[in-house]
Design a protein around this motif. Structure first.
Motif: not given
Lengths: 270, 224
Positions: A147-148, A153-154, A190-195
């Motif tokens: 939920s958190a 994410l929201r 917001v930090l979006l990361g991959e790998h």
């Protein structure tokens, strides 16, 4: 009597030796059908043959036989007069006590088996309820975490879609990992990361806000998902902040960066 | 023991070769000593028994039990078993006392019929201990008419007069009596009696037929 002249002395023979011939068997058939004449003739034949019993030497029974017979007569008379079954009121004999003891013993064994079964069942069900309670607590915690996470994410999505948000890619080289920051000066980043590489359990990633003046400020801990993806949100105004950095810290995090800086994203201050 | 002569004494007489004349005389003496004479006294007892009198029943028991026990002992050849059966026979009479007809003759023939039936039942149940006798009783069981205790046919009572029965027995020849007694006490068929006596079957049949005819004619109800 005249209805069965063909039987002759077959009645006496039947009373003496049984139905050894056809006539005897026919008489038995008549008796089975309720023939009154055969019944009468058979009664006389039995009385006639009974005379042979007088050929046995009389034997006087002992006095104890008469005593036993009288006792049985009284038992039968008492049983006939009793409204309830005799065994309910009769004083139990030794044999009856033995039977009662055996029944009690058998009942005890059965009860012990049942009690043992119930105890075992209760223990099993007790363990089951403990596991169930733990599972429910774990599920509740998981739900709270989910939920958190959903809330984050929201919030992250809201920040991504919010006016004034801009994207600032991290400069990590052409190979993995890759990351980019969605910066909104009034709402956060917001930090979006991959790998993003996984860490041992004793370590975690910690994001820092890099102010134009002063020391880095903690901006939250995060661990990448199993696929190496990261979505980390920091909510708050970014006044005086011109970048973010990520370091590897102990699992509980640090007040100031102590570990290696794995990425840094600079953007112009709000 | 009745009249000063017991079973052991009678057995001794039999071993000394006094059978059958002395034995029969002995039986008659014991019967009289046991008070087995039918008549108004027994009818009075039966009336009281039908009304439920235990004392009258025990008086009837004392009157007839020596004859019935003699029969049982001779068939089952076991005194203890015979005494058990004696109780069963008299208990059967007690349970059926309501069906008794006080106006009828002696109950003794009915007691003898029931006793013989019960004795052979006992032999069948103990066949493993009395193989030879049981073989005959098995044959008897296969052919036996229904349990006589199931009915109280008045003919059994009226057709019997003790004095006439004694006289009828005394009138039998030794061959007639021996062949009939083998069938009566041991449950043998005519063929088995023939084999036991070593006589032709036809001869044995004639002996038995003649003996039964004598008994029937001697005990036939008299027309007033």
């Amino acid at each position: 009597m005249t209805a069965h002249p063909q039987f002759g002395d077959a009645y006496e023979q039947l009373a003496l030796t049984g139905a050894a011939d056809e006539a005897g068997r026919e008489i038995l058939a008549h008796l089975a059908e309720g023939c009154a004449e055969c019944r009468h003739q058979m009664a006389h034949a039995r009385a006639t043959v009974a005379a042979l019993g007088l050929g046995a030497q009389p034997v006087a029974p002992g006095a104890e036989v008469a005593t036993a017979l009288r006792q049985r007569l009284r038992q039968e008379s008492a049983a006939a007069e009793r409204p309830l079954p005799s065994h309910r009121r009769r004083a139990p004999s030794q044999r009856t006590w033995g039977r009662h003891f055996a029944l009690a013993l058998a009942a005890s064994v059965v009860l012990a088996v049942i009690a043992g079964g119930l105890w075992g069942r209760l223990r099993i069900e007790g363990r089951y309820f403990v596991r169930l309670r733990r599972a429910r607590a774990a599920a509740r915690q998981q739900a709270q975490r989910e939920s958190a996470r959903a809330a984050r994410l929201r919030a992250a999505l809201a920040l991504l879609a919010a006016p004034g948000t801009r994207v600032v890619p991290a400069k990590l080289g052409p190979a993995a990992p890759r990351a980019q920051a969605f910066v909104n000066p009034r709402r956060g980043v917001v930090l979006l990361g991959e790998h993003i590489a996984a860490l041992p359990a004793a370590k975690t990633y910690e994001m820092w806000l890099l102010p134009a003046k002063g020391s880095p400020r903690p901006a939250g801990l995060f661990r990448p998902a199993v696929n190496g993806a990261v979505v980390h949100l920091y909510q708050g105004a970014l006044a005086g902040v011109n970048g973010i950095a990520v370091s590897i810290e102990p699992a509980r995090g640090s007040a100031v960066p102590t570990g290696a800086i794995v990425m840094a994203i600079h953007f112009s201050p709000a | 023991m009745v009249g000063g002569i017991d079973g052991a004494g009678a057995a001794g007489l039999r071993r000394e070769g006094c059978y059958p004349a002395v034995q029969m005389l002995l039986s008659l003496v014991l019967l009289m000593a046991a008070g087995a004479e039918p008549g108004e006294e027994e009818r009075d007892l039966m009336r009281q028994i039908a009304a439920g009198s235990e004392e009258a029943f025990m008086a009837l028991y004392r009157r007839h039990s020596p004859v019935v026990l003699g029969l049982l002992t001779r068939i089952v050849r076991d005194r203890a078993a015979a005494e058990d059966l004696l109780q069963e026979v008299f208990l059967t009479l007690w349970r059926r006392r309501a069906l008794c007809d006080p106006a009828a003759g002696s109950v003794l023939p009915w007691l003898l019929v029931v006793a013989r039936h019960r004795a052979f039942d006992r032999l069948r149940s103990a066949a493993h201990r009395h193989e030879k006798t049981a073989a005959g009783s098995e044959e008897f069981a296969r052919m036996d008419p229904p349990d006589p205790a199931a009915d109280f046919e008045p003919g059994i009572w009226q057709a019997f007069d003790l004095e006439r029965a004694k006289a009828a027995l005394a009138a039998l020849t030794s061959q007639e009596r021996q062949s009939l007694e083998l069938a009566y006490f041991e449950g043998l068929t005519q063929a088995e009696v023939s084999a036991r006596l070593g006589q032709p079957l036809g001869t044995v049949k004639t002996w038995m037929r003649n003996g039964l005819a004598k008994l029937r004619h001697s005990l036939a109800p008299t027309t007033p």
